[in-house]
Motif scaffolding. Structure first.
Motif, PDB file in Angstrom:
ATOM      1  N   GLY A 141      -6.203   0.782   7.763  1.00  0.00           N
ATOM      2  CA  GLY A 141      -5.139  -0.450   8.039  1.00  0.00           C
ATOM      3  C   GLY A 141      -4.498  -0.860   9.280  1.00  0.00           C
ATOM      4  O   GLY A 141      -3.541  -1.202   9.267  1.00  0.00           O
ATOM      5  N   GLN A 153      -3.107  -4.847  11.106  1.00  0.00           N
ATOM      6  CA  GLN A 153      -1.787  -5.542  11.187  1.00  0.00           C
ATOM      7  C   GLN A 153      -0.639  -4.816  10.755  1.00  0.00           C
ATOM      8  O   GLN A 153      -0.919  -3.563  10.203  1.00  0.00           O
ATOM      9  CB  GLN A 153      -1.933  -6.803   9.827  1.00  0.00           C
ATOM     10  N   GLY A 154       0.624  -5.314  10.872  1.00  0.00           N
ATOM     11  CA  GLY A 154       1.675  -4.592  10.402  1.00  0.00           C
ATOM     12  C   GLY A 154       1.977  -3.227  11.156  1.00  0.00           C
ATOM     13  O   GLY A 154       1.685  -3.071  12.190  1.00  0.00           O
ATOM     14  N   ALA A 209      -9.505  -6.857   7.255  1.00  0.00           N
ATOM     15  CA  ALA A 209      -9.223  -8.283   7.814  1.00  0.00           C
ATOM     16  C   ALA A 209      -9.825  -8.355   9.055  1.00  0.00           C
ATOM     17  O   ALA A 209      -9.187  -7.720  10.151  1.00  0.00           O
ATOM     18  CB  ALA A 209      -7.492  -8.296   7.924  1.00  0.00           C
ATOM     19  N   ILE A 243     -11.414  -0.116   2.336  1.00  0.00           N
ATOM     20  CA  ILE A 243     -11.105   1.309   2.060  1.00  0.00           C
ATOM     21  C   ILE A 243     -11.225   1.723   0.520  1.00  0.00           C
ATOM     22  O   ILE A 243     -11.301   2.868   0.266  1.00  0.00           O
ATOM     23  CB  ILE A 243      -9.892   1.633   2.736  1.00  0.00           C
ATOM     24  N   THR A 244     -11.193   0.773  -0.306  1.00  0.00           N
ATOM     25  CA  THR A 244     -11.566   1.107  -1.709  1.00  0.00           C
ATOM     26  C   THR A 244     -12.942   1.588  -2.010  1.00  0.00           C
ATOM     27  O   THR A 244     -13.310   1.823  -3.033  1.00  0.00           O
ATOM     28  CB  THR A 244     -11.157  -0.068  -2.616  1.00  0.00           C
ATOM     29  N   ALA A 294      -3.358   2.425   5.363  1.00  0.00           N
ATOM     30  CA  ALA A 294      -3.687   1.242   4.539  1.00  0.00           C
ATOM     31  C   ALA A 294      -3.346   1.441   2.967  1.00  0.00           C
ATOM     32  O   ALA A 294      -3.081   2.368   2.582  1.00  0.00           O
ATOM     33  CB  ALA A 294      -5.038   1.124   4.504  1.00  0.00           C
ATOM     34  N   LEU A 324       1.046   7.777   4.966  1.00  0.00           N
ATOM     35  CA  LEU A 324       2.272   6.765   4.699  1.00  0.00           C
ATOM     36  C   LEU A 324       2.539   6.576   3.253  1.00  0.00           C
ATOM     37  O   LEU A 324       1.838   6.218   2.654  1.00  0.00           O
ATOM     38  CB  LEU A 324       1.965   5.358   5.490  1.00  0.00           C
ATOM     39  N   GLY A 325       4.129   7.217   3.064  1.00  0.00           N
ATOM     40  CA  GLY A 325       4.520   6.950   1.764  1.00  0.00           C
ATOM     41  C   GLY A 325       5.010   5.515   1.658  1.00  0.00           C
ATOM     42  O   GLY A 325       4.852   4.577   2.132  1.00  0.00           O
ATOM     43  N   SER A 326       6.233   5.482   0.809  1.00  0.00           N
ATOM     44  CA  SER A 326       7.089   4.319   0.724  1.00  0.00           C
ATOM     45  C   SER A 326       8.231   4.938   0.063  1.00  0.00           C
ATOM     46  O   SER A 326       8.351   5.398  -0.848  1.00  0.00           O
ATOM     47  CB  SER A 326       6.177   3.285  -0.220  1.00  0.00           C
ATOM     48  N   GLY A 327       9.343   4.052   0.412  1.00  0.00           N
ATOM     49  CA  GLY A 327      10.616   4.410   0.001  1.00  0.00           C
ATOM     50  C   GLY A 327      10.712   3.668  -1.512  1.00  0.00           C
ATOM     51  O   GLY A 327      11.678   3.878  -2.109  1.00  0.00           O
ATOM     52  N   TYR A 375       2.360   0.437  -7.718  1.00  0.00           N
ATOM     53  CA  TYR A 375       2.439   0.606  -6.291  1.00  0.00           C
ATOM     54  C   TYR A 375       3.363   1.854  -5.948  1.00  0.00           C
ATOM     55  O   TYR A 375       2.597   2.836  -5.355  1.00  0.00           O
ATOM     56  CB  TYR A 375       2.653  -0.543  -5.628  1.00  0.00           C
ATOM     57  N   TRP A 388      12.351  -0.684   4.444  1.00  0.00           N
ATOM     58  CA  TRP A 388      11.748  -1.813   4.298  1.00  0.00           C
ATOM     59  C   TRP A 388      11.793  -2.446   5.830  1.00  0.00           C
ATOM     60  O   TRP A 388      12.432  -2.529   6.634  1.00  0.00           O
ATOM     61  CB  TRP A 388      12.869  -2.944   3.601  1.00  0.00           C
ATOM     62  N   ARG A 401       3.761  -9.506   7.090  1.00  0.00           N
ATOM     63  CA  ARG A 401       3.685  -9.856   5.531  1.00  0.00           C
ATOM     64  C   ARG A 401       4.883  -9.923   4.479  1.00  0.00           C
ATOM     65  O   ARG A 401       5.127 -10.686   3.860  1.00  0.00           O
ATOM     66  CB  ARG A 401       2.604  -8.696   4.953  1.00  0.00           C
ATOM     67  N   GLN A 402       5.830  -8.843   5.215  1.00  0.00           N
ATOM     68  CA  GLN A 402       7.058  -8.663   4.569  1.00  0.00           C
ATOM     69  C   GLN A 402       8.066 -10.119   4.838  1.00  0.00           C
ATOM     70  O   GLN A 402       8.440 -10.640   3.585  1.00  0.00           O
ATOM     71  CB  GLN A 402       7.858  -7.817   4.842  1.00  0.00           C
TER      72      GLN A 402
HETATM   73  N1  LIG Z   1       6.288  -2.724   5.353  1.00  0.00           N
HETATM   74  C1  LIG Z   1       7.078  -2.230   4.682  1.00  0.00           C
HETATM   75  O1  LIG Z   1       8.213  -2.651   4.303  1.00  0.00           O
HETATM   76  C2  LIG Z   1       6.614  -0.857   4.054  1.00  0.00           C
HETATM   77  C3  LIG Z   1       7.652  -0.139   3.226  1.00  0.00           C
HETATM   78  C4  LIG Z   1       7.220   0.842   2.652  1.00  0.00           C
HETATM   79  C5  LIG Z   1       6.051   1.527   2.789  1.00  0.00           C
HETATM   80  N2  LIG Z   1       5.091   0.875   3.711  1.00  0.00           N
HETATM   81  C6  LIG Z   1       3.743   1.581   3.906  1.00  0.00           C
HETATM   82  O2  LIG Z   1       3.446   1.433   5.248  1.00  0.00           O
HETATM   83  C7  LIG Z   1       1.760   1.138   5.145  1.00  0.00           C
HETATM   84  C8  LIG Z   1       1.504  -0.100   6.126  1.00  0.00           C
HETATM   85  O3  LIG Z   1       2.150  -0.947   5.462  1.00  0.00           O
HETATM   86  P1  LIG Z   1       2.315  -2.672   6.021  1.00  0.00           P
HETATM   87  O4  LIG Z   1       3.631  -3.167   5.578  1.00  0.00           O
HETATM   88  O5  LIG Z   1       2.160  -2.517   7.271  1.00  0.00           O
HETATM   89  O6  LIG Z   1       1.187  -3.321   5.283  1.00  0.00           O
HETATM   90  P2  LIG Z   1       0.540  -4.736   5.828  1.00  0.00           P
HETATM   91  O7  LIG Z   1       0.016  -5.466   4.547  1.00  0.00           O
HETATM   92  O8  LIG Z   1       1.440  -5.577   6.826  1.00  0.00           O
HETATM   93  O9  LIG Z   1      -0.794  -3.922   6.635  1.00  0.00           O
HETATM   94  C9  LIG Z   1      -1.815  -3.305   5.954  1.00  0.00           C
HETATM   95  C10 LIG Z   1      -3.070  -3.388   6.431  1.00  0.00           C
HETATM   96  O10 LIG Z   1      -4.148  -2.633   5.506  1.00  0.00           O
HETATM   97  C11 LIG Z   1      -5.206  -3.548   5.428  1.00  0.00           C
HETATM   98  N3  LIG Z   1      -5.800  -3.276   4.197  1.00  0.00           N
HETATM   99  C12 LIG Z   1      -5.218  -3.744   2.867  1.00  0.00           C
HETATM  100  N4  LIG Z   1      -6.181  -3.306   2.113  1.00  0.00           N
HETATM  101  C13 LIG Z   1      -7.363  -2.903   2.582  1.00  0.00           C
HETATM  102  C14 LIG Z   1      -8.522  -2.707   2.131  1.00  0.00           C
HETATM  103  N5  LIG Z   1      -8.744  -2.611   0.808  1.00  0.00           N
HETATM  104  N6  LIG Z   1      -9.442  -2.255   2.929  1.00  0.00           N
HETATM  105  C15 LIG Z   1      -9.103  -1.894   4.312  1.00  0.00           C
HETATM  106  N7  LIG Z   1      -8.111  -2.493   4.884  1.00  0.00           N
HETATM  107  C16 LIG Z   1      -6.966  -3.001   4.023  1.00  0.00           C
HETATM  108  C17 LIG Z   1      -4.697  -4.919   5.584  1.00  0.00           C
HETATM  109  O11 LIG Z   1      -5.849  -5.725   6.059  1.00  0.00           O
HETATM  110  C18 LIG Z   1      -3.670  -4.721   6.694  1.00  0.00           C
HETATM  111  O12 LIG Z   1      -4.044  -4.869   7.774  1.00  0.00           O
HETATM  112  C19 LIG Z   1       1.515   1.214   3.831  1.00  0.00           C
HETATM  113  O13 LIG Z   1       1.151   2.426   3.502  1.00  0.00           O
HETATM  114  C20 LIG Z   1       2.667   0.832   3.093  1.00  0.00           C
HETATM  115  O14 LIG Z   1       2.612   1.377   1.536  1.00  0.00           O
HETATM  116  C21 LIG Z   1       5.384  -0.259   4.093  1.00  0.00           C
END
Ligand SMILES: NC(=O)c1ccc[n+]([C@@H]2O[C@H](COP(=O)([O-])OP(=O)(O)OC[C@H]3O[C@@H](n4cnc5c(N)ncnc54)[C@H](O)[C@@H]3O)[C@@H](O)[C@H]2O)c1
Length: 253
Positions: free
Chosen positions: A18, A21-22, A44, A69-70, A96, A145-148, A160, A192, A197-198
């Motif tokens: 992943g 992005q992000g 993407a 990745i699935t 991801a 990477l987990g999540s709050g 999720y 957060w 995306r957020q």
């Molecule tokens: N942004 C937040 O506030 C937040 C909060 C808690 C946890 N997280 C964790 O941080 C990590 C990154 O999150 P993010 O916010 O940057 O996400 P994001 O959606 O901005 O980016 C995720 C990336 O993963 C890719 N992706 C999604 N599904 C895919 C697939 N099936 N195959 C291949 N690639 C795929 C997307 O294309 C994207 O580039 C994740 O593990 C998320 O759970 C994020």
């Protein structure tokens, strides 16, 4: 402010899922800044290829592999390709995920499986694909990477958050099993984070208020806040740390 330099990351082969992005993209950038050889996997194509091209034009070594990745075979093939092209993988960042909202009573068994596939299953199998390289190299680091969301019990994210809570469980079992091989495994739990995306989908006025009310730090967190923690855990500057979760949420919890 300039970022820290981690000399041991220079020349290491890093795999990030992943990474297009992000938070993943910020992590790709920071590893590339260290002179690491970065392979990242994303579905993407456009933003991912643009990121790889930009960094490679700047002199970095970045390889983008398109894969869903699935699809575990495709994921494993992508990791094998990165290893063959850039050298044995010694850092894996399982990043991801997909945070589509869902109402608890509307979650079907198929949808639940789908959330597990995109938010958890790949992390297990990416580790299975990368660990042999790490063992052969005499060690490595994995950051999950987990999540709050599972700590704060966020609404409309039940499947999720259930999947993401297992990032810590996976961390604990891998750290225990592969500590003898000098492989350190840790989990970063973002709060957060203001990714594109957020900001586009979920950060509304109520969200802004929640951040102001719940975070100790009053500024909004950005992807680099997480990427910096990932780099620290990947580097030898955290040499005694494994089996841990680090919460990076501006003090929300
Ligand atoms: N942004 C937040 O506030 C937040 C909060 C808690 C946890 N997280 C964790 O941080 C990590 C990154 O999150 P993010 O916010 O940057 O996400 P994001 O959606 O901005 O980016 C995720 C990336 O993963 C890719 N992706 C999604 N599904 C895919 C697939 N099936 N195959 C291949 N690639 C795929 C997307 O294309 C994207 O580039 C994740 O593990 C998320 O759970 C994020």
């Amino acid at each position: 402010m300039a970022n820290a330099i981690y000399p041991d990351l220079k020349g290491r082969t890093v795999v990030i899922t992943g990474g297009g992005q992000g938070i993943g993209a910020a992590t790709v950038r920071l590893f590339a800044d260290q002179g690491a050889k970065v392979g990242f996997i994303d579905i993407a194509e456009k933003p991912s290829q643009a990121l790889a091209d930009e960094l490679n034009q700047g002199g970095a070594t970045v390889l983008f592999k398109k894969a869903d990745i699935t699809d575990i075979e495709a994921l494993k093939d992508a990791i094998a390709d990165i290893s063959a092209t850039l050298g044995p993988v010694t850092v894996l960042v399982n990043n991801a995920a997909h945070d589509q909202r869902h109402k608890f009573f509307e979650v079907t068994p198929d949808y639940f499986d789908d959330r597990i596939a995109v938010n958890l299953k790949h992390a297990f199998f990416a580790a299975q694909a990368a660990i042999p390289d790490m063992i052969a190299a005499g060690g490595g680091t994995i950051v999950n990477l987990g999540s709050g969301s599972w700590l704060m019990g966020s609404e409309d994210l039940s499947a999720y958050a259930t999947a993401k809570s297992a990032a810590y469980g996976l961390t604990r079992v891998l750290a225990r099993e592969f500590g003898k091989d000098n492989i350190r495994v840790n989990c970063v739990i973002p709060g957060w984070i203001m990714t594109e995306r957020q900001l586009a989908l979920w950060v509304d006025e109520a969200g802004e208020e929640a951040i102001a009310r719940n975070q100790v730090l009053k500024r909004k967190l950005v992807p680099d806040d997480i990427a910096k923690a990932v780099l620290f855990l990947a580097s030898e500057q955290s040499s005694g740390m494994t089996n841990q979760q680090i919460i990076v949420d501006g003090g929300w919890h």
